[in-house]
Design an enzyme around this catalytic site. Structure first.
Site, PDB file in Angstrom:
ATOM      1  N   HIS A  85       0.831  -1.197   0.000  1.00 31.34           N
ATOM      2  CA  HIS A  85       0.000   0.000   0.000  1.00 31.34           C
ATOM      3  C   HIS A  85       0.873   1.258   0.000  1.00 31.34           C
ATOM      4  O   HIS A  85       1.635   1.502   0.932  1.00 31.34           O
ATOM      5  CB  HIS A  85      -0.896  -0.031   1.249  1.00 31.34           C
ATOM      6  CG  HIS A  85      -1.825   1.119   1.371  1.00 31.34           C
ATOM      7  ND1 HIS A  85      -1.957   1.849   2.532  1.00 31.34           N
ATOM      8  CD2 HIS A  85      -2.695   1.666   0.483  1.00 31.34           C
ATOM      9  CE1 HIS A  85      -2.859   2.789   2.367  1.00 31.34           C
ATOM     10  NE2 HIS A  85      -3.329   2.694   1.130  1.00 31.34           N
ATOM     11  N   HIS A 135      -1.478  10.923  -2.879  1.00 33.39           N
ATOM     12  CA  HIS A 135      -2.746  10.394  -2.403  1.00 33.39           C
ATOM     13  C   HIS A 135      -3.777  11.482  -2.151  1.00 33.39           C
ATOM     14  O   HIS A 135      -4.919  11.410  -2.610  1.00 33.39           O
ATOM     15  CB  HIS A 135      -2.548   9.586  -1.122  1.00 33.39           C
ATOM     16  CG  HIS A 135      -3.823   9.041  -0.553  1.00 33.39           C
ATOM     17  ND1 HIS A 135      -4.627   9.774   0.311  1.00 33.39           N
ATOM     18  CD2 HIS A 135      -4.463   7.855  -0.743  1.00 33.39           C
ATOM     19  CE1 HIS A 135      -5.683   9.059   0.643  1.00 33.39           C
ATOM     20  NE2 HIS A 135      -5.617   7.892   0.008  1.00 33.39           N
TER      21      HIS A 135
END
Length: 301
Positions: free
Chosen positions: A46, A88
């Site tokens: 991740h 992100h």
């Protein structure tokens, strides 16, 4: 000096983990997943190896390759001058030494900021472009492109330009029916796509079934409780469709998360529980620990 540092990292990327890269091309690995000849669980890092490098950074990608992670998940955002960078959040406040929205900066401006590491300390790492990371990842590691569903044409364009379309899985959105997706987006026939499905959605199973019409799709069920009756159908779904599960945090897996496995040493209750649903992919914030666990069960090379 920064250009020299970057080119050194790119050169280094071509040298690390060469034996592993030659052993199996990532595009071949993904093809085997979809023709059901790949029998192991694939581990997804991740945002890359963010515990040892800034998240979504070139360094995080290089670490992921070097450590033998199967795939790196990354996120993309668009700058003011329509350049995709790997980030992100909508803003750069949390992850860099700057402040403001990604969309408020040109690429030249945003490259002046430096990424923070997991401790919040500023590093020498710049914000990379999506194209840069894909060029480094080419033929070395699988990539999951997240947070790009607002810019799908641009995402697919970069993948095609870099020759990496066959080693990437692109998230197309949350709870979007397949028929609606293909009526609103032009998806390349050879592209691998993934839909996130919240299992608390009354239409969850119907949405999953709809992606059965796509031979290159991945289903990512998320659930904040493990008491949902429709979860019992996931093992059967996994016989015909590719299932991706997350061990990141409790709200994505009903409490069967990475911290339960590592911090509380309850791996059977965490990763072991997830394995009962027969996933092909597991995305983790503890990829090295997860690989070790899977190797002990002969579910990873």
């Amino acid at each position: 000096m920064m250009k020299i540092r970057f080119y050194f990292l790119v050169f280094f990327a071509g040298a690390i983990n060469l034996t592993s890269a030659l052993a199996q091309n990532p595009a071949q690995k993904l093809e085997q997943v979809f023709n059901r000849t790949h029998k192991e669980i694939l581990v997804v890092a991740h945002r890359g190896d963010w515990r040892n490098a800034p998240e979504n950074s070139l360094h995080a990608l290089l670490n992921s390759i070097d450590k033998g992670f199967d795939m790196m998940e990354l996120d993309v955002k668009m700058t003011k001058d329509s350049q995709m960078v790997v980030m992100h959040d909508n803003t750069i406040d949390r992850t860099t030494n700057g402040k403001g929205k990604v969309s408020d900066f040109t690429l030249e401006e945003i490259r002046k900021f430096k990424l923070r590491n997991g401790l919040g300390r500023v590093t020498a790492n710049p914000i990379p472009t999506f194209k840069e990371l894909m060029m480094v990842a080419k033929d070395k590691i699988l990539i999951n492109v997240d947070k790009g569903n607002d810019h799908l044409p641009e995402v697919f364009k970069v993948l095609q330009e870099t020759g990496t379309l066959q080693q990437a899985v692109v998230n197309v959105g949350d709870n979007i029916p397949y028929e609606k997706l293909i009526s609103t987006e032009k998806i390349p026939a050879e592209a691998y796509i993934m839909v996130v499905v919240n299992m608390t959605n009354p239409d969850a199973l119907k949405i999953i079934e709809g992606y059965g019409n796509s031979k290159k799709s991945v289903i990512q069920p998320i659930f904040n409780t493990d008491t949902l009756s429709n979860l019992k159908q996931l093992p059967q779904i996994a016989k015909n469709q590719i299932v991706w599960l997350n061990s990141l945090w409790p709200s994505l897996n009903g409490g069967h998360d990475d911290d339960l496995a590592v911090e509380q040493n309850q791996k059977p209750e965490s990763w072991g529980w997830l394995l009962e649903f027969n996933p092909v992919f597991i995305q983790s914030d503890r990829p090295a620990d997860l690989i070790k666990y899977l190797k002990e069960r002969k579910l990873h090379q």
